[in-house]
Write a protein that holds these residues in place. Structure first.
Motif, PDB file in Angstrom:
ATOM      1  N   ILE A   1      29.213  49.289  27.810  1.00 58.72           N
ATOM      2  CA  ILE A   1      29.560  48.186  28.704  1.00 58.72           C
ATOM      3  C   ILE A   1      29.991  48.735  30.060  1.00 58.72           C
ATOM      4  CG2 ILE A   1      31.161  46.277  29.103  1.00 58.72           C
ATOM      5  CD1 ILE A   1      31.257  46.019  25.993  1.00 58.72           C
ATOM      6  N   PRO A   2      29.247  48.378  31.105  1.00 62.61           N
ATOM      7  CA  PRO A   2      29.604  48.924  32.417  1.00 62.61           C
ATOM      8  C   PRO A   2      30.896  48.303  32.941  1.00 62.61           C
ATOM      9  CG  PRO A   2      27.789  47.373  32.599  1.00 62.61           C
ATOM     10  CD  PRO A   2      28.128  47.456  31.151  1.00 62.61           C
ATOM     11  N   ILE A   3      31.501  48.976  33.856  1.00 64.52           N
ATOM     12  CA  ILE A   3      32.710  48.438  34.471  1.00 64.52           C
ATOM     13  C   ILE A   3      32.306  47.718  35.752  1.00 64.52           C
ATOM     14  CG2 ILE A   3      34.905  49.050  35.575  1.00 64.52           C
ATOM     15  CD1 ILE A   3      34.809  51.535  33.601  1.00 64.52           C
ATOM     16  N   PHE A   4      32.691  46.454  35.867  1.00 61.34           N
ATOM     17  CA  PHE A   4      32.284  45.683  37.029  1.00 61.34           C
ATOM     18  C   PHE A   4      33.337  45.750  38.120  1.00 61.34           C
ATOM     19  CE2 PHE A   4      30.082  43.835  33.430  1.00 61.34           C
ATOM     20  CZ  PHE A   4      28.788  43.982  33.882  1.00 61.34           C
ATOM     21  N   VAL A   5      32.864  46.053  39.300  1.00 60.19           N
ATOM     22  CA  VAL A   5      33.779  46.132  40.426  1.00 60.19           C
ATOM     23  C   VAL A   5      33.526  44.922  41.319  1.00 60.19           C
ATOM     24  CG1 VAL A   5      34.558  47.569  42.339  1.00 60.19           C
ATOM     25  CG2 VAL A   5      33.585  48.634  40.292  1.00 60.19           C
ATOM     26  N   PRO A   6      34.511  44.064  41.482  1.00 55.30           N
ATOM     27  CA  PRO A   6      34.293  42.913  42.362  1.00 55.30           C
ATOM     28  C   PRO A   6      34.063  43.360  43.803  1.00 55.30           C
ATOM     29  CG  PRO A   6      36.542  42.900  41.463  1.00 55.30           C
ATOM     30  CD  PRO A   6      35.866  44.111  40.932  1.00 55.30           C
ATOM     31  N   SER A   7      33.342  42.520  44.567  1.00 52.56           N
ATOM     32  CA  SER A   7      32.965  42.894  45.926  1.00 52.56           C
ATOM     33  C   SER A   7      34.160  42.932  46.868  1.00 52.56           C
ATOM     34  CB  SER A   7      31.942  41.913  46.472  1.00 52.56           C
ATOM     35  OG  SER A   7      32.494  40.615  46.444  1.00 52.56           O
ATOM     36  N   ARG A   8      35.217  42.238  46.482  1.00 49.97           N
ATOM     37  CA  ARG A   8      36.415  42.281  47.318  1.00 49.97           C
ATOM     38  C   ARG A   8      37.621  42.360  46.401  1.00 49.97           C
ATOM     39  NH1 ARG A   8      38.369  37.129  46.691  1.00 49.97           N
ATOM     40  NH2 ARG A   8      36.776  35.731  45.906  1.00 49.97           N
ATOM     41  N   GLU A   9      38.738  42.744  46.962  1.00 48.37           N
ATOM     42  CA  GLU A   9      39.945  42.849  46.165  1.00 48.37           C
ATOM     43  C   GLU A   9      40.445  41.449  45.839  1.00 48.37           C
ATOM     44  OE1 GLU A   9      43.755  44.373  47.925  1.00 48.37           O
ATOM     45  OE2 GLU A   9      43.225  46.068  46.636  1.00 48.37           O
ATOM     46  N   LEU A  10      40.676  41.170  44.570  1.00 50.22           N
ATOM     47  CA  LEU A  10      41.144  39.839  44.190  1.00 50.22           C
ATOM     48  C   LEU A  10      42.632  39.708  44.501  1.00 50.22           C
ATOM     49  CD1 LEU A  10      39.407  39.314  40.711  1.00 50.22           C
ATOM     50  CD2 LEU A  10      38.561  38.722  42.983  1.00 50.22           C
ATOM     51  N   SER A  11      43.028  38.505  44.888  1.00 52.82           N
ATOM     52  CA  SER A  11      44.451  38.267  45.144  1.00 52.82           C
ATOM     53  C   SER A  11      45.188  38.169  43.810  1.00 52.82           C
ATOM     54  CB  SER A  11      44.621  36.964  45.924  1.00 52.82           C
ATOM     55  OG  SER A  11      44.252  35.872  45.101  1.00 52.82           O
ATOM     56  N   ASP A  12      46.513  38.185  43.852  1.00 49.71           N
ATOM     57  CA  ASP A  12      47.303  38.030  42.625  1.00 49.71           C
ATOM     58  C   ASP A  12      46.932  36.741  41.912  1.00 49.71           C
ATOM     59  OD1 ASP A  12      48.586  40.349  43.200  1.00 49.71           O
ATOM     60  OD2 ASP A  12      50.484  39.415  43.841  1.00 49.71           O
ATOM     61  N   GLU A  13      46.821  35.659  42.696  1.00 46.42           N
ATOM     62  CA  GLU A  13      46.514  34.353  42.088  1.00 46.42           C
ATOM     63  C   GLU A  13      45.158  34.376  41.380  1.00 46.42           C
ATOM     64  OE1 GLU A  13      47.736  34.485  45.200  1.00 46.42           O
ATOM     65  OE2 GLU A  13      49.423  33.070  45.288  1.00 46.42           O
ATOM     66  N   GLU A  14      44.172  35.043  42.007  1.00 50.53           N
ATOM     67  CA  GLU A  14      42.853  35.094  41.380  1.00 50.53           C
ATOM     68  C   GLU A  14      42.885  35.908  40.091  1.00 50.53           C
ATOM     69  OE1 GLU A  14      40.846  36.224  45.162  1.00 50.53           O
ATOM     70  OE2 GLU A  14      39.197  35.056  44.329  1.00 50.53           O
ATOM     71  N   THR A  15      43.617  37.001  40.107  1.00 55.26           N
ATOM     72  CA  THR A  15      43.709  37.827  38.899  1.00 55.26           C
ATOM     73  C   THR A  15      44.402  37.044  37.786  1.00 55.26           C
ATOM     74  OG1 THR A  15      43.924  39.718  40.370  1.00 55.26           O
ATOM     75  CG2 THR A  15      44.369  40.101  38.038  1.00 55.26           C
ATOM     76  N   ILE A  16      45.458  36.326  38.151  1.00 53.18           N
ATOM     77  CA  ILE A  16      46.183  35.521  37.160  1.00 53.18           C
ATOM     78  C   ILE A  16      45.270  34.432  36.602  1.00 53.18           C
ATOM     79  CG2 ILE A  16      48.067  33.841  36.869  1.00 53.18           C
ATOM     80  CD1 ILE A  16      49.649  35.632  38.946  1.00 53.18           C
ATOM     81  N   ALA A  17      44.545  33.748  37.501  1.00 50.87           N
ATOM     82  CA  ALA A  17      43.626  32.693  37.063  1.00 50.87           C
ATOM     83  C   ALA A  17      42.574  33.275  36.125  1.00 50.87           C
ATOM     84  CB  ALA A  17      42.967  32.040  38.271  1.00 50.87           C
ATOM     85  N   LEU A  18      42.045  34.434  36.487  1.00 53.30           N
ATOM     86  CA  LEU A  18      41.022  35.103  35.683  1.00 53.30           C
ATOM     87  C   LEU A  18      41.506  35.358  34.260  1.00 53.30           C
ATOM     88  CD1 LEU A  18      38.266  36.683  35.805  1.00 53.30           C
ATOM     89  CD2 LEU A  18      39.608  38.686  36.384  1.00 53.30           C
ATOM     90  N   VAL A  19      42.726  35.877  34.151  1.00 54.26           N
ATOM     91  CA  VAL A  19      43.284  36.213  32.841  1.00 54.26           C
ATOM     92  C   VAL A  19      43.472  34.951  32.000  1.00 54.26           C
ATOM     93  CG1 VAL A  19      45.388  37.031  31.696  1.00 54.26           C
ATOM     94  CG2 VAL A  19      44.432  38.310  33.623  1.00 54.26           C
ATOM     95  N   VAL A  20      44.067  33.925  32.615  1.00 50.14           N
ATOM     96  CA  VAL A  20      44.376  32.702  31.854  1.00 50.14           C
ATOM     97  C   VAL A  20      43.091  32.005  31.422  1.00 50.14           C
ATOM     98  CG1 VAL A  20      45.461  30.422  32.003  1.00 50.14           C
ATOM     99  CG2 VAL A  20      46.618  32.412  32.984  1.00 50.14           C
ATOM    100  N   ILE A  21      42.142  31.852  32.357  1.00 46.08           N
ATOM    101  CA  ILE A  21      40.894  31.153  32.044  1.00 46.08           C
ATOM    102  C   ILE A  21      40.121  31.896  30.955  1.00 46.08           C
ATOM    103  CG2 ILE A  21      38.641  30.511  33.003  1.00 46.08           C
ATOM    104  CD1 ILE A  21      40.160  29.918  35.671  1.00 46.08           C
ATOM    105  N   LYS A  22      40.071  33.225  31.066  1.00 49.99           N
ATOM    106  CA  LYS A  22      39.356  34.044  30.089  1.00 49.99           C
ATOM    107  C   LYS A  22      39.944  33.866  28.682  1.00 49.99           C
ATOM    108  CE  LYS A  22      38.998  38.606  30.255  1.00 49.99           C
ATOM    109  NZ  LYS A  22      38.901  39.976  30.814  1.00 49.99           N
TER     110      LYS A  22
END
Ligand SMILES: *[C@@H]1O[C@H](CO)[C@@H](O)[C@H](O)[C@H]1NC(C)=O
Ligand SMILES: *[C@@H]1O[C@H](CO)[C@@H](O)[C@H](O)[C@H]1NC(C)=O
Ligand SMILES: *[C@@H]1O[C@H](CO)[C@@H](O)[C@H](O)[C@H]1NC(C)=O
Length: 351
Positions: free
Chosen positions: A31-52
């Motif tokens: 499984i490759p490691i995906f690097v987002p095109s830009r640095e995610l903000s704290d809120e985006e990282t939090i949203a990502l974790v909760v939604i996932k």
């Protein structure tokens, strides 16, 4: 083109990929490691974790119910019809009423005591989404509720209860209307202030009348990031134009985070064919067996862009991979149609 795309991974791509990874029965190391095109903000990282987390934890109940959530200014003109529709199925449904203008007078026991705390709702403004969230929150308190249907005071059922129950319950998707409209009534309403979290290519449009599965309802509760973007930047008189959050927030959110999890059409029919500012509203003389038969036999969803090209997209309504009629409910009906609808409903219970 493809290469460029690979570097434009947003929160959406990461979510989709991580869901695919969950089902991969391959060794972890490929499984490759995906690097987002830009640095995610704290809120985006939090949203990502909760939604996932929510998306990977399906919820089950021993007594699954449908939550019927009514968004209305006041008294519901079709309670008698809904009463007939619900009759005999009380253990498989619950009712919630958000009356935004005046306290409703109830004639059916399914509705008595089901009013939730409400606030004023202004058309096209975020208060509409707030009312939808209030209904979802109350309905989520009952762990048996598995599908959450949003209905208006002018909505009526088109089929009997068993048909509706089986249609909604034996799928694992939400019926949220969603399409891409490059025209003035679609992307023309987008504001660049929504960047970087919501790009114009993420922006979607759709009818507000949804049926949503429990996981998606939980995501609506958890989401503050995208909700705030729409609250601040999708409203009437924004950047010299008008944006209506109730037509864009949920389609855009779910298109970004779980596109395969939504049907892209609404199970509530409405007739825009007259191309006026408001959809067709049926009078008593319009309500015939033929009309109901026509609506219940539609098996394709149609979307038309609002630009000059008026591009029409027609798709078969697919239910668990099979072609099925698209609609379970319909609007808009004037209160005067009640008797005709009661008559049709009593005589054609096979709908
Ligand atoms: C729904 O369930 C089917 C199998 O029953 C599965 O293939 C599909 O991926 C599921 N879809 C979602 C959105 O979870
Ligand atoms: C809904 O549309 C999205 C985006 O076009 C697509 O990826 C998804 O597969 C569609 N959903 C279904 C159930 O076909
Ligand atoms: C029903 O559909 C038929 C065929 O498209 C059409 O000719 C007729 O006018 C429709 N009737 C009503 C009441 O909508």
């Amino acid at each position: 083109m493809k290469k460029a795309r690979a570097w434009q991974l947003g929160i959406r791509d990461i979510l989709i990929m991580s869901r695919q990874q969950l089902t991969l029965k391959r060794p972890l190391w490929i499984i490759p490691i995906f690097v987002p095109s830009r640095e995610l903000s704290d809120e985006e990282t939090i949203a990502l974790v909760v939604i996932k987390e929510i998306l990977k934890s399906p919820v089950q109940s021993r007594n699954p119910k449908i939550a019927f959530m009514f968004l209305t200014p006041g008294t519901l003109p079709f309670e008698k019809l809904w009463d007939k529709f619900f009759n005999g199925h009380e253990d498989r449904l619950s009712v919630y009423v958000h009356a935004s203008r005046e306290k409703p007078v109830h004639v059916s026991h399914y509705f008595v005591g089901r009013d939730i705390r409400s606030e004023k709702v202004a058309w096209g403004k975020i208060s509409m989404i707030d009312a939808e969230k209030r209904l979802l929150a109350h309905a989520l308190l009952d762990p048996d509720n598995q599908q959450f249907v949003l209905l208006s005071d002018s909505c009526v059922p088109l089929h009997n209860f068993d048909y509706v129950y089986n249609y909604l319950m034996f799928t694992n998707i939400s019926y949220i209307d969603c399409f891409e409209d490059p025209g003035p009534h679609g992307n023309g309403r987008y504001s660049k202030h929504m960047m970087p979290e919501v790009e114009v290519t993420d922006f979607r449009k759709g009818s507000q009348w949804f049926s949503m599965k429990r996981q998606h309802a939980l995501i609506v509760m958890a989401d503050n990031l995208y909700y705030t973007k729409f609250k601040l930047y999708c409203k009437p008189n924004m950047d010299g134009g008008n944006c209506y959050a109730d037509e864009h927030y949920l389609p855009t959110l779910f298109n970004m985070i779980d596109p395969g999890g939504i049907a892209n059409w609404s199970v509530t029919h409405v007739d825009w064919s007259e191309e006026k500012w408001h959809p067709k509203a049926y009078r008593a003389q319009d309500v015939t067996y033929e009309l109901v038969k026509n609506i219940t036999s539609i098996d394709k969803s149609v979307h038309v862009t609002s630009n000059e090209k008026k591009i029409v997209t027609v798709k078969y309504c697919m239910w668990n991979g099979m072609m099925r009629p698209c609609y379970l409910f319909a609007r808009k009906f004037y209160p005067e149609t009640l008797d005709r609808l009661m008559f049709l409903f009593s005589n054609y219970a096979t709908f």
